[in-house]
Design a protein around this motif. Structure first.
Motif, PDB file in Angstrom:
ATOM      1  N   GLU A  37       0.847  -1.194   0.000  1.00  0.00           N
ATOM      2  CA  GLU A  37       0.000   0.000   0.000  1.00  0.00           C
ATOM      3  C   GLU A  37       0.881   1.242   0.000  1.00  0.00           C
ATOM      4  N   PRO A  38       0.707   2.160  -0.961  1.00  0.00           N
ATOM      5  CA  PRO A  38       1.619   3.299  -1.062  1.00  0.00           C
ATOM      6  C   PRO A  38       1.393   4.377  -0.011  1.00  0.00           C
ATOM      7  N   ARG A  39       0.220   4.429   0.586  1.00  0.00           N
ATOM      8  CA  ARG A  39      -0.050   5.497   1.543  1.00  0.00           C
ATOM      9  C   ARG A  39       0.469   5.128   2.927  1.00  0.00           C
ATOM     10  N   ARG A  40       0.653   6.145   3.769  1.00  0.00           N
ATOM     11  CA  ARG A  40       1.059   5.959   5.155  1.00  0.00           C
ATOM     12  C   ARG A  40       0.113   6.764   6.034  1.00  0.00           C
ATOM     13  N   HIS A  53      -0.010  10.421   0.988  1.00  0.00           N
ATOM     14  CA  HIS A  53      -0.107   9.749  -0.306  1.00  0.00           C
ATOM     15  C   HIS A  53       1.014  10.261  -1.205  1.00  0.00           C
ATOM     16  N   PRO A  54       1.476   9.444  -2.148  1.00  0.00           N
ATOM     17  CA  PRO A  54       2.346  10.005  -3.183  1.00  0.00           C
ATOM     18  C   PRO A  54       1.626  11.148  -3.887  1.00  0.00           C
ATOM     19  N   SER A  57      -0.900  10.352  -6.607  1.00  0.00           N
ATOM     20  CA  SER A  57      -1.864   9.283  -6.330  1.00  0.00           C
ATOM     21  C   SER A  57      -3.211   9.576  -6.980  1.00  0.00           C
TER      22      SER A  57
END
Length: 313
Positions: A37-40, A53-54, A57
Motif C-alpha cells: 500500500e503506497p499510503r502511510r 499519499h504520493p 496518487s
C-alpha cells in the motif's frame, strides 16, 4: 451546528520516506499498513489522523497549490442524522459527491472537504496543574519535562485564501461555523461550535499570496509538552519556523516546525475556550496583536539556548 472538528488530513507529498520520518518524530503514531500500500497513515491520541499519499496518487483530488500540500480534509459530525441534514446544504457546492457514507465537496478556496460521522474518542490524560499567585494547585509535585510530544488531537488548520469574504460565508452560512475574532480586512478565526476552543479554522488573506496551506496545529497537554516537542524536533534536525511563543489573540502557547508535507506543523496548548457569551473582536493585524513573544529558530537540544542559524556569530 453538528460539526465536531477535524477527523483526517490527507497530503500529497513528493518525498514519502522523509514525510514518514517527520510524522514519527513529531509524535504521531503509525497505523498498520497493508503490504504494497503506497499510503502511510498516522494518528493522534484521539484518533484524528494524517494520511500521506504520493503526490500523483489517483485517489487524491486536484491540488490547490503546487508541490507537497494538503489535498483533502475530513470534518466530523456528531450523528448520521446530522450528516443527512448537512447533505442539502452541500449538494449545490462544486465537486459534490457521496463517497460511501461520507459527503464531499470543494470550498471556495479550492480545498476538497469530506464530512462523516465522527470516530474520534475521548482522551483522558493526567495533566499536572500550575501554581499561580493565590491559586496553588501543584503541591509536593514537580512540573513535567517531556522527552518528546505526543499530540492529543488536530486542533486547527490555517489557509491562505484569495477571496476571504466568500470563503468565510461558505463556512459560516453553509456549515454553521462561528466567528471568534477577526483581523480587519485580513483574516478571520472560526470555530465549529458555539462552545469550544478559540478556532478550528483560520483564513488568512495576504497581498500577492495565492491560496495554499499555511499550517496544521496539534493540541498537546501543556506548555511543557510544547517545549519538549519542539526541542525533540530540533534534535532530529527539523527546522523551526518560529517558536516557542504565545499568541495573544487566542492565548495559546505555540511552536511551529517546518514540514516536508508543505506549510508547518504546530504544537499548541492553552487556547481560549469560548461560549455564546463571547463577543468577537475586530483587530488590526499587527506583530503585537498576533505574537506577544516568540523565539526565532527555536531552542537547541544540546545547548538549551536559542538555536543559532548556520554561520551566525
Amino acid at each position: 451546528m453538528s460539526i465536531t472538528g477535524i477527523e483526517k488530513l490527507e497530503f500529497g507529498v513528493e518525498d514519502l520516506p522523509t514525510c514518514e520520518k517527520f510524522m514519527q518524530d513529531f509524535g504521531l503514531q503509525p497505523m498498520l499498513q497493508h503490504w504494497g500500500e503506497p499510503r502511510r497513515e498516522f494518528t493522534t491520541l484521539s484518533g484524528a489522523s494524517v494520511v500521506l499519499h504520493p503526490k500523483n496518487s489517483e485517489v487524491l483530488p486536484a491540488a490547490f497549490e503546487a508541490g507537497s500540500t494538503l489535498r483533502r480534509m475530513t470534518w466530523g459530525v456528531d450523528s448520521p442524522a446530522a450528516l443527512a441534514a448537512l447533505q442539502p446544504r452541500l449538494e449545490k457546492m462544486p465537486g459534490f459527491r457521496q463517497v460511501g457514507e461520507e459527503l464531499e465537496c470543494c470550498d471556495p478556496n479550492g480545498m476538497t472537504l469530506r464530512f462523516g460521522v465522527t470516530a474520534l474518542r475521548e482522551v483522558e490524560l493526567p495533566v499536572t496543574p500550575i501554581n499561580q499567585w493565590g491559586d496553588v494547585r501543584r503541591i509536593d509535585q514537580p512540573s513535567p519535562v517531556y522527552a518528546k510530544a505526543e499530540p492529543v488531537n488536530i486542533g486547527h488548520v490555517v489557509f491562505f485564501v484569495e477571496d476571504l469574504a466568500a470563503t468565510e460565508k461558505f463556512y459560516c452560512e453553509h456549515l454553521g461555523f462561528q466567528v471568534s475574532d477577526r483581523y480587519i480586512d485580513r483574516a478571520v478565526f472560526l470555530r465549529t461550535q458555539v462552545r469550544g476552543g478559540h478556532h478550528n479554522l483560520f483564513l488568512l488573506k495576504l497581498p500577492n499570496r495565492p491560496r495554499g496551506l499555511n499550517h496544521v496545529a496539534f493540541t498537546v497537554r501543556d506548555i511543557h509538552e510544547v517545549i519538549g516537542g519542539g526541542i525533540a524536533m530540533n534534535k532530529e534536525n527539523w527546522s523551526t519556523f518560529i517558536g516557542p511563543g504565545r499568541h495573544p489573540i487566542s492565548s495559546a502557547y505555540f511552536w511551529y516546525v517546518n514540514s516536508p508535507t508543505g506549510g508547518a506543523f504546530e504544537y499548541y496548548t492553552n487556547d481560549d475556550y469560548l461560549t455564546e457569551n463571547w463577543q468577537p473582536r475586530e483587530l488590526e493585524h499587527s506583530l503585537v496583536s498576533f505574537t506577544e513573544w516568540a523565539v526565532e529558530g527555536g531552542i537547541d537540544h544540546d545547548t538549551r539556548r536559542q538555536h543559532k542559524k548556520t554561520g551566525a556569530a
